[in-house]
Write a protein that holds these residues in place. Structure first.
Motif, PDB file in Angstrom:
ATOM      1  N   GLY A   1      10.341  41.585  12.070  1.00  0.00           N
ATOM      2  CA  GLY A   1       9.133  42.375  11.810  1.00  0.00           C
ATOM      3  C   GLY A   1       8.923  43.457  12.849  1.00  0.00           C
ATOM      4  N   LEU A   2       9.087  43.109  14.129  1.00  0.00           N
ATOM      5  CA  LEU A   2       8.946  44.121  15.182  1.00  0.00           C
ATOM      6  C   LEU A   2      10.038  45.178  15.091  1.00  0.00           C
ATOM      7  N   ALA A   3      11.245  44.764  14.747  1.00  0.00           N
ATOM      8  CA  ALA A   3      12.346  45.726  14.611  1.00  0.00           C
ATOM      9  C   ALA A   3      12.059  46.728  13.499  1.00  0.00           C
ATOM     10  N   VAL A   4      11.533  46.255  12.384  1.00  0.00           N
ATOM     11  CA  VAL A   4      11.210  47.148  11.274  1.00  0.00           C
ATOM     12  C   VAL A   4      10.110  48.131  11.677  1.00  0.00           C
ATOM     13  N   ILE A   5       9.091  47.640  12.370  1.00  0.00           N
ATOM     14  CA  ILE A   5       7.997  48.513  12.823  1.00  0.00           C
ATOM     15  C   ILE A   5       8.539  49.567  13.790  1.00  0.00           C
ATOM     16  N   VAL A   6       9.405  49.158  14.714  1.00  0.00           N
ATOM     17  CA  VAL A   6       9.979  50.096  15.683  1.00  0.00           C
ATOM     18  C   VAL A   6      10.812  51.158  14.978  1.00  0.00           C
ATOM     19  N   VAL A   7      11.592  50.755  13.998  1.00  0.00           N
ATOM     20  CA  VAL A   7      12.412  51.731  13.268  1.00  0.00           C
ATOM     21  C   VAL A   7      11.527  52.728  12.526  1.00  0.00           C
ATOM     22  N   PHE A   8      10.494  52.236  11.849  1.00  0.00           N
ATOM     23  CA  PHE A   8       9.608  53.149  11.117  1.00  0.00           C
ATOM     24  C   PHE A   8       8.883  54.103  12.055  1.00  0.00           C
ATOM     25  N   LEU A   9       8.395  53.604  13.195  1.00  0.00           N
ATOM     26  CA  LEU A   9       7.732  54.489  14.149  1.00  0.00           C
ATOM     27  C   LEU A   9       8.709  55.502  14.736  1.00  0.00           C
ATOM     28  N   SER A  10       9.940  55.093  14.964  1.00  0.00           N
ATOM     29  CA  SER A  10      10.944  56.019  15.487  1.00  0.00           C
ATOM     30  C   SER A  10      11.246  57.125  14.491  1.00  0.00           C
ATOM     31  N   VAL A  11      11.426  56.750  13.245  1.00  0.00           N
ATOM     32  CA  VAL A  11      11.705  57.748  12.210  1.00  0.00           C
ATOM     33  C   VAL A  11      10.517  58.686  12.060  1.00  0.00           C
ATOM     34  N   TYR A  12       9.303  58.135  12.079  1.00  0.00           N
ATOM     35  CA  TYR A  12       8.100  58.970  11.990  1.00  0.00           C
ATOM     36  C   TYR A  12       8.042  59.960  13.154  1.00  0.00           C
ATOM     37  N   SER A  13       8.331  59.477  14.350  1.00  0.00           N
ATOM     38  CA  SER A  13       8.284  60.335  15.533  1.00  0.00           C
ATOM     39  C   SER A  13       9.336  61.440  15.454  1.00  0.00           C
ATOM     40  N   ILE A  14      10.514  61.118  14.952  1.00  0.00           N
ATOM     41  CA  ILE A  14      11.580  62.122  14.844  1.00  0.00           C
ATOM     42  C   ILE A  14      11.258  63.150  13.766  1.00  0.00           C
ATOM     43  N   LEU A  15      10.787  62.682  12.615  1.00  0.00           N
ATOM     44  CA  LEU A  15      10.542  63.596  11.501  1.00  0.00           C
ATOM     45  C   LEU A  15       9.358  64.519  11.737  1.00  0.00           C
ATOM     46  N   THR A  16       8.323  64.045  12.427  1.00  0.00           N
ATOM     47  CA  THR A  16       7.133  64.861  12.638  1.00  0.00           C
ATOM     48  C   THR A  16       7.130  65.579  13.980  1.00  0.00           C
ATOM     49  N   SER A  17       8.105  65.291  14.815  1.00  0.00           N
ATOM     50  CA  SER A  17       8.208  65.882  16.159  1.00  0.00           C
ATOM     51  C   SER A  17       6.955  65.623  16.999  1.00  0.00           C
ATOM     52  N   LYS A  18       6.303  64.508  16.752  1.00  0.00           N
ATOM     53  CA  LYS A  18       5.145  64.117  17.547  1.00  0.00           C
ATOM     54  C   LYS A  18       5.552  62.986  18.482  1.00  0.00           C
ATOM     55  N   SER A  19       5.153  63.103  19.721  1.00  0.00           N
ATOM     56  CA  SER A  19       5.514  62.077  20.694  1.00  0.00           C
ATOM     57  C   SER A  19       4.367  61.093  20.940  1.00  0.00           C
TER      58      SER A  19
END
Length: 75
Positions: free
Chosen positions: A8-26
């Motif tokens: 569950g934590l791994a999935v959340i981390v992956v989704f947040l990482s993808v969101y951060s990369i796609l939106t260029s928000k840190s």
């Protein structure tokens, strides 16, 4: 239970990482560090359960470092 929390934590981390990369928000990076630290702690407990103590100690050390960096950078 530990396996489900780890996944569950791994999935959340992956989704947040993808969101951060796609939106260029840190903004999500600090949350990623906290979640990675928690995930490493859970992995350490699962390694203790498997009686692999050297790996567990390594994971706990890395988790402490990641959490220290997360706390240090958030203030």
């Amino acid at each position: 239970m530990l396996k489900a929390m780890h996944i569950g934590l791994a999935v959340i981390v992956v989704f947040l990482s993808v969101y951060s990369i796609l939106t260029s928000k840190s903004n999500a990076l600090i949350y990623l560090q906290y979640l990675m630290g928690l995930m490493l702690i859970i992995m350490g407990f699962s390694e203790i359960k498997r009686e692999r103590k050297p790996m567990a100690i390594t994971l706990f050390g890395i988790a402490l470092f990641v959490l220290f960096v997360a706390v240090y950078t958030s203030f």
